[in-house]
Write a protein that holds these residues in place. Sequence first.
Motif, PDB file in Angstrom:
ATOM      1  N   ILE A   9      60.694  30.251  94.898  1.00 16.90           N
ATOM      2  CA  ILE A   9      60.112  29.559  96.056  1.00 16.90           C
ATOM      3  C   ILE A   9      59.785  28.105  95.699  1.00 16.90           C
ATOM      4  N   GLY A  10      60.594  27.564  94.789  1.00  7.48           N
ATOM      5  CA  GLY A  10      60.372  26.202  94.302  1.00  7.48           C
ATOM      6  C   GLY A  10      60.372  25.139  95.382  1.00  7.48           C
ATOM      7  N   ASP A  11      61.280  25.247  96.363  1.00  4.91           N
ATOM      8  CA  ASP A  11      61.339  24.240  97.426  1.00  4.91           C
ATOM      9  C   ASP A  11      60.056  24.213  98.240  1.00  4.91           C
ATOM     10  N   VAL A  12      59.570  25.390  98.602  1.00  2.00           N
ATOM     11  CA  VAL A  12      58.325  25.475  99.380  1.00  2.00           C
ATOM     12  C   VAL A  12      57.151  24.989  98.536  1.00  2.00           C
ATOM     13  N   ALA A  13      57.127  25.392  97.268  1.00  6.04           N
ATOM     14  CA  ALA A  13      56.038  24.970  96.380  1.00  6.04           C
ATOM     15  C   ALA A  13      56.014  23.451  96.222  1.00  6.04           C
ATOM     16  N   ARG A  14      57.209  22.848  96.079  1.00  3.81           N
ATOM     17  CA  ARG A  14      57.257  21.377  95.958  1.00  3.81           C
ATOM     18  C   ARG A  14      56.772  20.701  97.232  1.00  3.81           C
ATOM     19  N   SER A  15      57.066  21.304  98.379  1.00  6.46           N
ATOM     20  CA  SER A  15      56.657  20.690  99.646  1.00  6.46           C
ATOM     21  C   SER A  15      55.139  20.724  99.832  1.00  6.46           C
ATOM     22  N   ARG A  16      54.463  21.600  99.127  1.00  5.13           N
ATOM     23  CA  ARG A  16      53.002  21.722  99.225  1.00  5.13           C
ATOM     24  C   ARG A  16      52.255  20.889  98.178  1.00  5.13           C
ATOM     25  N   ARG A 102      41.446  36.724  91.757  1.00  7.80           N
ATOM     26  CA  ARG A 102      40.532  35.578  91.620  1.00  7.80           C
ATOM     27  C   ARG A 102      40.155  34.946  92.949  1.00  7.80           C
ATOM     28  N   GLY A 103      40.722  35.461  94.031  1.00  7.96           N
ATOM     29  CA  GLY A 103      40.379  34.958  95.357  1.00  7.96           C
ATOM     30  C   GLY A 103      40.999  33.616  95.695  1.00  7.96           C
ATOM     31  N   PHE A 104      42.163  33.304  95.113  1.00 12.83           N
ATOM     32  CA  PHE A 104      42.833  32.037  95.366  1.00 12.83           C
ATOM     33  C   PHE A 104      43.846  32.171  96.493  1.00 12.83           C
ATOM     34  N   VAL A 105      43.954  31.130  97.293  1.00 13.11           N
ATOM     35  CA  VAL A 105      44.982  31.061  98.327  1.00 13.11           C
ATOM     36  C   VAL A 105      46.109  30.141  97.852  1.00 13.11           C
ATOM     37  N   HIS A 106      45.775  29.147  97.046  1.00 11.42           N
ATOM     38  CA  HIS A 106      46.743  28.186  96.502  1.00 11.42           C
ATOM     39  C   HIS A 106      46.593  28.152  94.989  1.00 11.42           C
ATOM     40  N   ILE A 107      47.702  27.911  94.317  1.00  6.30           N
ATOM     41  CA  ILE A 107      47.664  27.764  92.857  1.00  6.30           C
ATOM     42  C   ILE A 107      48.745  26.769  92.434  1.00  6.30           C
ATOM     43  N   PRO A 108      48.393  25.831  91.557  1.00  7.94           N
ATOM     44  CA  PRO A 108      49.389  24.855  91.100  1.00  7.94           C
ATOM     45  C   PRO A 108      50.448  25.500  90.203  1.00  7.94           C
ATOM     46  N   VAL A 109      51.654  24.973  90.295  1.00  3.35           N
ATOM     47  CA  VAL A 109      52.753  25.360  89.415  1.00  3.35           C
ATOM     48  C   VAL A 109      52.983  24.171  88.485  1.00  3.35           C
ATOM     49  N   VAL A 110      52.966  24.413  87.179  1.00  2.00           N
ATOM     50  CA  VAL A 110      53.146  23.338  86.203  1.00  2.00           C
ATOM     51  C   VAL A 110      54.310  23.669  85.273  1.00  2.00           C
ATOM     52  N   ASP A 111      54.944  22.612  84.741  1.00  2.00           N
ATOM     53  CA  ASP A 111      56.022  22.838  83.780  1.00  2.00           C
ATOM     54  C   ASP A 111      55.430  23.008  82.387  1.00  2.00           C
ATOM     55  N   GLU A 112      56.303  23.083  81.383  1.00  2.00           N
ATOM     56  CA  GLU A 112      55.841  23.337  80.012  1.00  2.00           C
ATOM     57  C   GLU A 112      54.985  22.201  79.450  1.00  2.00           C
ATOM     58  N   HIS A 113      55.006  21.033  80.083  1.00  3.58           N
ATOM     59  CA  HIS A 113      54.193  19.893  79.641  1.00  3.58           C
ATOM     60  C   HIS A 113      52.931  19.737  80.477  1.00  3.58           C
ATOM     61  N   TYR A 114      52.659  20.705  81.342  1.00  2.98           N
ATOM     62  CA  TYR A 114      51.507  20.712  82.233  1.00  2.98           C
ATOM     63  C   TYR A 114      51.622  19.652  83.337  1.00  2.98           C
ATOM     64  N   ILE A 115      52.855  19.268  83.650  1.00  7.26           N
ATOM     65  CA  ILE A 115      53.133  18.347  84.746  1.00  7.26           C
ATOM     66  C   ILE A 115      53.274  19.192  86.016  1.00  7.26           C
ATOM     67  N   PRO A 116      52.540  18.876  87.087  1.00  2.00           N
ATOM     68  CA  PRO A 116      52.654  19.679  88.308  1.00  2.00           C
ATOM     69  C   PRO A 116      54.025  19.542  88.967  1.00  2.00           C
ATOM     70  N   GLY A 118      54.627  21.899  91.750  1.00  2.00           N
ATOM     71  CA  GLY A 118      54.479  22.532  93.056  1.00  2.00           C
ATOM     72  C   GLY A 118      53.123  23.189  93.216  1.00  2.00           C
ATOM     73  N   VAL A 119      52.924  23.758  94.386  1.00  2.00           N
ATOM     74  CA  VAL A 119      51.717  24.539  94.687  1.00  2.00           C
ATOM     75  C   VAL A 119      52.168  25.773  95.454  1.00  2.00           C
ATOM     76  N   ILE A 120      51.781  26.930  94.953  1.00  2.00           N
ATOM     77  CA  ILE A 120      52.125  28.184  95.635  1.00  2.00           C
ATOM     78  C   ILE A 120      51.012  28.546  96.605  1.00  2.00           C
ATOM     79  N   ASN A 121      51.413  28.941  97.786  1.00  2.00           N
ATOM     80  CA  ASN A 121      50.508  29.483  98.790  1.00  2.00           C
ATOM     81  C   ASN A 121      50.729  30.994  98.802  1.00  2.00           C
ATOM     82  N   ALA A 122      49.672  31.773  98.816  1.00  2.00           N
ATOM     83  CA  ALA A 122      49.790  33.229  98.775  1.00  2.00           C
ATOM     84  C   ALA A 122      50.647  33.760  99.918  1.00  2.00           C
TER      85      ALA A 122
END
Length: 150
Positions: A9-16, A102-116, A118-122
Motif C-alpha cells: 500500500i506504498g502509493d496510499v501511504a506516500r499520499s498520506r 496501541r490504539g493508533f489510527v496512523h503510523i509512519p513508515v520509515v526506510d532503513e535510515h529512518y527516513i519517512p 509514508g503513513v499508514i492509515n488503519a
Amino acid sequence: MNTKLVSSIGDVARSRLLIVGIDTWLMDAAKLLTDTHIGLVVVCGPDGKMAGVITKTDIVRLIGTCAGGACRTRAADVMTQEVTSCCPTDRLPDVLSMMQQRGFVHIPVVDEHYIPVGVINARDALRVLMAEEEYEGSLLRDYVMGIGYH
C-alpha cells in the motif's frame, strides 16, 4: 495466511505523508492538517530522519490551553519523540495488529535510515487485507463447487 507487506500500500501511504522540519511553527503544521483525512505530520531533522510526530490531538490540546502569544510554539517542542513506526518490509497484518493494540489510527513508515516514506492509515490497511481475504474465499468456493475446473 495473509502475507501482504506494508509496501503493498506504498502509493496510499506516500499520499498520506506530510513532513515538517523541527523548527516549523506549530500553527503551520496545523494548517497542513486542515481539511485532510490525515491525522499526523512527521517531524524531521535537518538530516531528513524522523525526529517525531505531531497529531491533530496534540495540536488541539495545545491550542486549547494557549493564551495570547503562547501559540508561537515550534514543532520540536510538542512532538512525540518516541514514535512507533513500521518498515515497508513488515507484514501488514502484524502492523495492523500492533496499531490496534496501541490504539493508533496512523503510523509512519520509515526506510532503513529512518527516513519517512509514508503513513499508514488503519482503514487503508484493513481495506487491502479484507479484499485479499475475499479473493481467497472466492477461489476456495470456486474450487469446492468445481467452477472453472473440468
